[in-house]
Scaffold this motif. Structure first.
Motif, PDB file in Angstrom:
ATOM      1  N   GLN A 135       9.033  -3.395 -12.755  1.00  0.00           N
ATOM      2  CA  GLN A 135       8.112  -3.563 -11.637  1.00  0.00           C
ATOM      3  C   GLN A 135       6.851  -4.208 -12.210  1.00  0.00           C
ATOM      4  OE1 GLN A 135       9.415  -0.030 -12.002  1.00  0.00           O
ATOM      5  NE2 GLN A 135      11.136  -1.149 -11.133  1.00  0.00           N
ATOM      6  N   ILE A 174       8.430  -7.761  -3.712  1.00  0.00           N
ATOM      7  CA  ILE A 174       8.718  -6.571  -2.924  1.00  0.00           C
ATOM      8  C   ILE A 174      10.224  -6.327  -2.908  1.00  0.00           C
ATOM      9  CG2 ILE A 174       6.642  -6.709  -1.523  1.00  0.00           C
ATOM     10  CD1 ILE A 174       8.299  -7.882   0.736  1.00  0.00           C
ATOM     11  N   PRO A 175      10.616  -5.059  -2.845  1.00  0.00           N
ATOM     12  CA  PRO A 175      12.044  -4.759  -2.735  1.00  0.00           C
ATOM     13  C   PRO A 175      12.540  -5.092  -1.328  1.00  0.00           C
ATOM     14  CG  PRO A 175      10.741  -2.745  -2.721  1.00  0.00           C
ATOM     15  CD  PRO A 175       9.787  -3.874  -2.962  1.00  0.00           C
ATOM     16  N   ASN A 224      13.627  -3.248   1.083  1.00  0.00           N
ATOM     17  CA  ASN A 224      13.016  -2.373   2.075  1.00  0.00           C
ATOM     18  C   ASN A 224      11.625  -2.013   1.588  1.00  0.00           C
ATOM     19  OD1 ASN A 224      15.344  -2.154   3.785  1.00  0.00           O
ATOM     20  ND2 ASN A 224      16.251  -0.914   2.166  1.00  0.00           N
ATOM     21  N   PHE A 225      10.623  -2.445   2.347  1.00  0.00           N
ATOM     22  CA  PHE A 225       9.249  -2.287   1.890  1.00  0.00           C
ATOM     23  C   PHE A 225       8.342  -2.051   3.084  1.00  0.00           C
ATOM     24  CE2 PHE A 225       5.137  -4.097   0.527  1.00  0.00           C
ATOM     25  CZ  PHE A 225       4.924  -3.339  -0.618  1.00  0.00           C
ATOM     26  N   LEU A 232       4.201  -1.617   4.110  1.00  0.00           N
ATOM     27  CA  LEU A 232       2.793  -1.701   3.723  1.00  0.00           C
ATOM     28  C   LEU A 232       2.000  -0.720   4.570  1.00  0.00           C
ATOM     29  CD1 LEU A 232       2.298  -5.560   3.492  1.00  0.00           C
ATOM     30  CD2 LEU A 232       2.232  -3.949   1.603  1.00  0.00           C
TER      31      LEU A 232
END
Length: 159
Positions: free
Chosen positions: A122, A135-136, A138-139, A141
């Protein structure tokens, strides 16, 4: 438990340093070593300095010899070689300073290297303007109301 790494590259030097106590390992490339010394960085905080050291000379650098990890492979960037050392030490959460600024092809090269490690590390880049990271799939914010956010597909975006 903190398990983060702070890595300095030879791009635009940071104007300020983050809280060093937040990091378990602090490292730099040989090019960044020069600006860290010039900026008064506490060199005893560095765990290692990697590179080919072709720009190092003089007795001043000899004080830090025990921290030097010689990585002469010219087929890899200093960033790539530093990530390999960090990964071999078992770290995965890496904050990178000095990856941007100056020649944009260097920043794009650094993004490309980071992209090749995105499944196992990361990596988050910081500069005086923003922070950058992959970003993965599923992310979410949070706490971003009234903040500028840019999403860039690198190299592609699907769905």
């Amino acid at each position: 438990m903190k398990n983060k790494v702070l890595l300095f590259l030879n791009g635009e030097p940071p104007k300020t340093f983050p809280n060093l106590s937040d990091y378990s390992l602090i490292a730099c490339t040989d090019g960044a070593f020069h600006y860290l010394k010039r900026l008064g960085f506490p060199m005893d905080q560095l765990d290692f300095i990697s590179g080919d050291f072709d720009s190092h000379s003089g007795s001043d650098d000899e004080v830090y010899q025990e921290k030097f990890i010689h990585t002469p492979d010219q087929d890899k960037t200093d960033f790539c070689k530093s990530l390999e050392i960090i990964a071999d030490k078992g770290f995965t959460d890496i904050h990178v300073l000095g990856a941007s600024g100056g020649e944009q092809d260097h920043f794009l090269g650094n993004l490309t290297v980071a992209y090749s490690y995105k499944e196992k590390l990361q990596i988050k880049f910081f500069d005086e303007h923003s922070e950058y990271f992959f970003i993965p799939k599923n992310f979410v914010l949070k706490n971003v109301n009234q903040k500028m956010i840019s999403l860039y597909p690198f190299p592609i975006a699907e769905n």
